[in-house]
Scaffold this motif. Structure first.
Motif, PDB file in Angstrom:
ATOM      1  N   THR A  80       0.861  -1.240  -0.070  1.00 16.27           N
ATOM      2  CA  THR A  80      -0.361   0.054  -0.174  1.00 16.27           C
ATOM      3  C   THR A  80       0.929   1.254   0.071  1.00 16.27           C
ATOM      4  O   THR A  80       0.498   2.164  -0.624  1.00 16.27           O
ATOM      5  N   GLY A  81       1.993   1.083   0.736  1.00 16.41           N
ATOM      6  CA  GLY A  81       2.820   2.432   0.829  1.00 16.41           C
ATOM      7  C   GLY A  81       3.533   2.418  -0.452  1.00 16.41           C
ATOM      8  O   GLY A  81       3.944   3.609  -0.830  1.00 16.41           O
ATOM      9  N   ALA A  82       3.646   1.486  -1.248  1.00 11.76           N
ATOM     10  CA  ALA A  82       4.358   1.679  -2.777  1.00 11.76           C
ATOM     11  C   ALA A  82       3.283   1.778  -3.694  1.00 11.76           C
ATOM     12  O   ALA A  82       3.473   1.961  -4.961  1.00 11.76           O
ATOM     13  N   LEU A  97      -5.063   0.929   3.680  1.00 10.16           N
ATOM     14  CA  LEU A  97      -5.358   0.484   2.227  1.00 10.16           C
ATOM     15  C   LEU A  97      -6.716   1.331   1.837  1.00 10.16           C
ATOM     16  O   LEU A  97      -7.168   1.852   0.655  1.00 10.16           O
ATOM     17  N   ALA A  98      -7.690   1.385   2.853  1.00 10.31           N
ATOM     18  CA  ALA A  98      -9.076   1.785   2.753  1.00 10.31           C
ATOM     19  C   ALA A  98      -8.769   3.597   2.419  1.00 10.31           C
ATOM     20  O   ALA A  98      -9.453   4.185   1.573  1.00 10.31           O
ATOM     21  N   ILE A  99      -7.755   4.165   3.028  1.00 11.41           N
ATOM     22  CA  ILE A  99      -7.672   5.947   2.684  1.00 11.41           C
ATOM     23  C   ILE A  99      -6.882   5.930   1.121  1.00 11.41           C
ATOM     24  O   ILE A  99      -7.420   6.582   0.729  1.00 11.41           O
ATOM     25  N   GLN A 100      -6.092   4.859   0.827  1.00  6.01           N
ATOM     26  CA  GLN A 100      -5.533   5.050  -0.779  1.00  6.01           C
ATOM     27  C   GLN A 100      -6.723   4.916  -1.585  1.00  6.01           C
ATOM     28  O   GLN A 100      -6.646   5.463  -2.589  1.00  6.01           O
ATOM     29  N   ARG A 118      -0.864   6.714  10.149  1.00  7.95           N
ATOM     30  CA  ARG A 118      -2.020   6.383   9.364  1.00  7.95           C
ATOM     31  C   ARG A 118      -3.114   7.575   9.481  1.00  7.95           C
ATOM     32  O   ARG A 118      -3.962   8.090   8.513  1.00  7.95           O
ATOM     33  N   MET A 119      -3.144   8.044  11.023  1.00 12.02           N
ATOM     34  CA  MET A 119      -4.181   8.778  11.442  1.00 12.02           C
ATOM     35  C   MET A 119      -3.699  10.108  10.642  1.00 12.02           C
ATOM     36  O   MET A 119      -4.642  11.064  10.386  1.00 12.02           O
ATOM     37  N   VAL A 120      -2.623  10.470  10.607  1.00  8.73           N
ATOM     38  CA  VAL A 120      -2.010  11.778  10.189  1.00  8.73           C
ATOM     39  C   VAL A 120      -2.533  11.809   8.565  1.00  8.73           C
ATOM     40  O   VAL A 120      -3.128  12.858   8.052  1.00  8.73           O
ATOM     41  N   LEU A 121      -2.160  10.775   7.733  1.00 13.68           N
ATOM     42  CA  LEU A 121      -2.852  10.814   6.472  1.00 13.68           C
ATOM     43  C   LEU A 121      -4.322  10.827   6.328  1.00 13.68           C
ATOM     44  O   LEU A 121      -4.941  11.705   5.560  1.00 13.68           O
ATOM     45  N   HIS A 122      -5.040  10.059   7.315  1.00 11.74           N
ATOM     46  CA  HIS A 122      -6.611  10.138   7.491  1.00 11.74           C
ATOM     47  C   HIS A 122      -6.905  11.538   7.561  1.00 11.74           C
ATOM     48  O   HIS A 122      -7.795  12.215   7.074  1.00 11.74           O
ATOM     49  N   SER A 179      -2.993   2.526 -13.015  1.00  7.90           N
ATOM     50  CA  SER A 179      -2.155   1.283 -12.909  1.00  7.90           C
ATOM     51  C   SER A 179      -2.138   0.921 -11.351  1.00  7.90           C
ATOM     52  O   SER A 179      -2.011  -0.312 -11.077  1.00  7.90           O
ATOM     53  N   THR A 180      -2.186   2.014 -10.584  1.00  5.46           N
ATOM     54  CA  THR A 180      -2.049   1.983  -9.049  1.00  5.46           C
ATOM     55  C   THR A 180      -3.459   1.806  -8.160  1.00  5.46           C
ATOM     56  O   THR A 180      -3.411   0.978  -7.118  1.00  5.46           O
ATOM     57  N   GLY A 181      -4.571   2.124  -8.947  1.00  6.40           N
ATOM     58  CA  GLY A 181      -5.866   2.008  -8.168  1.00  6.40           C
ATOM     59  C   GLY A 181      -5.766   3.152  -6.910  1.00  6.40           C
ATOM     60  O   GLY A 181      -6.501   2.890  -6.082  1.00  6.40           O
ATOM     61  N   LEU A 182      -4.846   4.214  -6.849  1.00  9.99           N
ATOM     62  CA  LEU A 182      -4.876   5.091  -5.667  1.00  9.99           C
ATOM     63  C   LEU A 182      -6.183   6.077  -6.144  1.00  9.99           C
ATOM     64  O   LEU A 182      -5.793   7.366  -6.496  1.00  9.99           O
ATOM     65  N   ASP A 183      -7.244   5.957  -5.875  1.00 10.97           N
ATOM     66  CA  ASP A 183      -8.445   6.698  -5.991  1.00 10.97           C
ATOM     67  C   ASP A 183      -8.495   7.924  -5.226  1.00 10.97           C
ATOM     68  O   ASP A 183      -8.975   8.817  -5.710  1.00 10.97           O
ATOM     69  N   LEU A 184      -7.625   7.742  -4.247  1.00  5.75           N
ATOM     70  CA  LEU A 184      -7.845   9.033  -3.349  1.00  5.75           C
ATOM     71  C   LEU A 184      -7.507  10.392  -3.993  1.00  5.75           C
ATOM     72  O   LEU A 184      -7.694  11.418  -3.933  1.00  5.75           O
TER      73      LEU A 184
END
Length: 895
Positions: A392-394, A423-426, A460-464, A602-607
């Protein structure tokens, strides 16, 4: 079963339509072997009606037989003495219309090819389409004359390329009913090079149940493996040893290393045999010779043919020869037939070292591999969970998703929830991420009992919090992470890299700058530095320093040579596109958007989807490419249940596009979710999200002056308090419109001039153009036509330089409505009914004649609907007409 060939079919349809008009066409369908050329043409032929189809095919053993293929088509011996006579003879027998398809054209005899080519030149007025199918690279043995004929017909060439991963997923669903994950479809694409034939073979050969699990690698299709096996069997023992050593070492490796593993002192003669067999290719660059296989399937076929004992022995020896520690460990894994705690521990340690540098892709591969050879069940599960976290980090979300069912099957715990929440965040799933992360923190109990895990949850809370645009929460969680672990720990570094943004979002810009200055002493190069530079670039853009922002964001984008993270690179590209837009480098901005959009897919990073597509939508709208703008709006769409970081750019993009088309009701409608947001501090902080001027301007343009006044005041106060120049200028031009709407033209002029003065030292051409345009509109409505002309001309020049054709046209209409001259010096009035229209009437009539409603015209020309109706009535009277359609006809006649 044809997928992914819509563009090629459309090309064939276009050529057939041309042939139907009596212009004969010869089309060349080319591509690699197995790519689906014949399937494409068959599908095309099967759907045709009213076109008799004639087909034939070439064969290598018949290529020297004169008229062989023409005899197939005519179903009779050819008695002609040359190609032209043969062409006439066949044309005389051929019905009209006709479709001729030739398979394996490269093996067709020269005489038949010449005759078919001559037919096209002599079939004028006939509906004739000839389709030749051949490879894009001609094999050995093809006659020179044949090659020259094929080359001469490249004008109408349809190249059939590889299938995309999305096409492969659709093919799997149709073929075997398997719903491949994006990661599996992408890996199958890489393994087969997107060629349909081996894809279909593997779909049929691999059991359906195995397609939903993780596979270390795919085998070669049995047919391809047999071909490789025969070629390998014909090689000498040394050549075979060299090829097998290359298969063990990887897809591309140095010749010296391959020779050492194979035990060959002088590989020159041996390499020649491998090259002749078509199993290895050589490349020399700067004195280093590397070997590779023609495709991944060939390497897989060679690897699968190596016996188990030799396989383990080769990998064990390779582990002692390679320099890279990670490569050595993976070779050891392949040399270990059973679970091995010692090797698994070494992989775990290696993964931790790579994680410190932020190299999450390497860490993920090591952890997942370690989990597969770990004897202890609980430790095996923990390593798998950490491996998915690293994936997920990658930003390799498709691969991470393949492990989610396995992770969800184990009992819940803080680590499991933290990884699934990450994973849910990304993926942009705000509610799911909040539930999982708060659950992880609550399960933890005493944070100091497991400080590393607690710090990871904090990060993770920081990113959230960042995705929710909650600056205070972001800073609080970042401080917790730093209190729990050392400043060099990955969780602390990632948290501190974002902490400055949280400070700036809550109005503490000086503290944010100080925060980043203090990071310089203990941030490592590579991914850690990349995170800090991305955040500093974002901050620089927000505080009116776009040149600095561009420098930092460009430095944070590359990943190949600096060991950076693709996830952070995508953040950098999203903000780099905004920076390039602000600086007026719109071409660069679109290239950045296109590059980032392809990586997002290609990454699926919908955020980050809305953030990336925001710039694409705005630039295309301003340049008048509404089809492209709508596509970016579609791909960047977000809803009220998504993260604020997704919703805000999605709403702003839609509102900006609506403003370009003078749809001010649309602007208000699209921005309504932002007005209703509860947590507003980051949303309203000057410089971060340019929406208050959009909304305030739309309120004025729809006649809601008092609402605009009350809405604007807190934003004006905040911009003044922060000393934010561009934010003051943007809200200032709305204040100028408000003054003008209330009849205070002098105050309006003063505010507009102050806004332009605020922007003077800043390299923000679009903002200057926008303010000049509003200034000019306001002056024109107040009857100050000469003043209006000057500032609108300034706006027009800026818009023209940027390529904003939508606003160049609006400026021209404003200049015409003002009764002065347009930018090119042409008179503003035409000889329409002996010049009976005033400039204002002319502007109204032009827009109405082009299909605009009275309301749209009012918004475009900054008039009331009643004024538009008044002018339109006078226009009707002067022309002696009674309807909009008659007005449009009158204008067409005058044109």
């Amino acid at each position: 079963m044809l997928v992914g060939r819509e563009a090629e079919l459309a090309q064939l349809d276009r050529l057939l339509d041309e042939a139907r008009t009596g212009n004969p066409v010869l089309a060349l369908v080319e591509g690699p072997s197995g790519i689906g050329k014949s399937a494409l043409v068959k599908h095309f032929v099967d759907k045709q009606q009213g076109f008799p189809v004639h087909s034939a095919s070439g064969a290598p053993w018949e290529s020297a037989h004169p008229w062989g293929v023409l005899e197939q088509l005519m179903r009779a011996p050819v008695t002609a003495t040359d190609a032209i006579d043969a062409a006439h003879a066949y044309l005389d027998r051929l019905e009209d219309p006709a479709l001729i398809v030739i398979e394996d054209t490269h093996w067709v005899d020269t005489e038949s090819l010449q005759a078919l080519s001559s037919m096209i030149r002599r079939a004028h007025g006939r509906s004739l389409l000839i389709v030749w199918i051949c490879p894009d690279v001609l094999p050995d043995g093809v006659a020179d004359a044949t090659a020259r004929i094929l080359t001469s017909h490249y004008a109408d060439t349809i190249h059939v390329g590889p299938l995309l991963p999305s096409d492969i997923a659709q093919l799997a669903l149709l073929r075997i009913g398997a719903d491949l994950s994006p990661w599996t479809a992408r890996r199958l694409h890489e393994h087969t090079l997107g060629s349909p034939r081996p894809i279909l073979q593997l779909l049929d050969e691999i059991p359906r149940t195995q397609w939903h699990g993780w596979q270390a690698r795919f085998p070669a299709p049995r047919q391809h493996a047999a071909v490789v096996g025969r070629a390998l069997g014909a090689c000498t023992d040394e050549t075979r040893a060299l090829i097998e050593a290359a298969a063990v070492l990887g897809t591309e490796c140095p010749l010296a290393l391959v020779a050492a593993l194979a035990g060959i002192e002088d590989p020159t003669v041996t390499l020649e045999g491998a090259h002749t067999a078509g199993l290895l290719t050589m490349r020399e660059q700067r004195g280093v010779v590397t070997l590779s296989f023609p495709d991944p399937m060939t390497r897989a076929a060679v690897a699968d043919g190596i016996g188990p004992a030799r396989w383990r022995a080769l990998h064990a020896r390779a582990a002692t020869l390679v320099d890279d520690e990670g490569d050595a460990l993976f070779h050891l894994v392949s040399a270990t037939p059973t679970a091995d705690a010692s090797v698994a521990d070494r992989l775990d340690k290696f993964a931790q070292e790579r994680a410190v540098d932020g190299a999450w892709s390497n860490a993920a591969e090591a952890l997942i591999t370690a989990s597969r050879i770990t004897p202890d069940r609980e430790l095996r599960t923990q390593r798998l969970i950490r491996g998915v976290d690293a994936l997920t980090g990658a930003a390799d979300l498709p691969q991470a998703q393949t492990f989610v069912p396995e992770i969800e099957s184990v009992p819940g715990g803080p680590m499991r929830n933290a990884v699934l929440g990450y994973l849910a965040i990304q993926r942009g799933r705000a509610a799911e991420a909040h539930y999982l992360l708060t659950g992880a923190w609550n399960m933890l109990g005493d944070a100091h009992a497991d400080p590393e895990l607690a710090a990871m949850i904090c990060q993770r809370m920081v990113l959230h919090s960042l995705a929710r645009l909650r600056g205070d929460d972001l800073v609080a969680w970042a401080d917790r992470a730093s209190e729990l672990v050392s400043v060099d720990a990955p969780a602390a570094v990632e948290s501190q890299a974002i902490r400055g943004l949280g400070l700036a979002m809550t109005g503490r810009v000086d503290a944010a700058r100080a925060s980043y200055a203090s990071l310089a002493d203990h941030v490592r190069l590579g991914a850690q530095s990349q995170r800090v530079r991305m955040a500093e670039g974002w901050l620089a853009l927000a505080v009116d320093e776009p040149d600095w922002a561009r420098t930092e964001l460009e430095a944070a984008e590359p990943t190949t040579f600096r060991g950076g993270s693709l996830r952070i690179s995508l953040w950098s590209q999203a903000w780099l596109a905004r920076t390039q837009f602000a600086l007026g480098a719109w071409g660069d901005a679109l290239r950045t958007v296109d590059r980032a959009a392809a990586q997002l897919d290609s990454t699926g990073l919908d955020l980050l989807r809305p953030l990336v597509h925001w710039t694409g939508a705005q630039v295309h709208a301003l340049r008048g490419d509404w089809s492209a703008a709508r596509e970016h709006l579609r791909r960047g769409r977000a809803g009220t249940n998504d993260y604020a970081l997704m919703l805000v750019p999605s709403c702003i993009a839609a509102a900006q596009c609506a403003e370009v088309s003078a749809d001010y009701d649309g602007v208000l409608r699209y921005l309504e979710p932002l007005v209703a947001m509860q947590s507003r501090q980051a949303l309203d902080e000057p410089g971060f999200w340019p929406w208050p001027d959009l909304y305030g301007n739309a309120l004025v343009m729809t006649g809601r002056i008092d609402e605009a006044d009350s809405f604007l005041r807190p934003h004006e106060e905040r911009a003044a308090d922060r000393g934010h120049r561009s934010a003051k200028a943007r809200v200032g031009f709305v204040r100028g419109r408000i003054h003008a709407a209330r009849g205070d033209i002098d105050s309006a002029r003063e505010v507009f001039e102050e806004s332009l003065e605020s922007l003077a030292p800043l390299p923000l051409p679009y903002d200057r153009a926008r303010i000049n345009f509003a200034y000019g509109q306001t002056m024109r409505r107040a009857g100050r036509r000469r003043d209006a002309d000057a500032v609108i001309r300034a706006a027009r020049e800026l818009y023209s330089t940027l390529g904003a054709t939508s606003y160049v046209q609006r400026c021209d209409r404003e200049l015409k409505a003002g009764g002065l001259k347009t930018g090119n010096g042409a008179p503003t009035t035409r000889n329409v009914d002996v010049g009976s229209l005033t400039p204002q009437e002319r502007a109204v009539a032009t827009l109405v004649a082009s299909g605009h409603t009275n309301k749209e015209v009012a918004g475009e020309l900054f008039l009331s609907v009643k004024t538009v109706q008044y002018h339109l009535t006078r226009v009707y009277s002067k022309f002696g007409i009674r309807s909009r359609s008659e007005l449009a006809a009158q204008f067409r006649q005058e044109e």
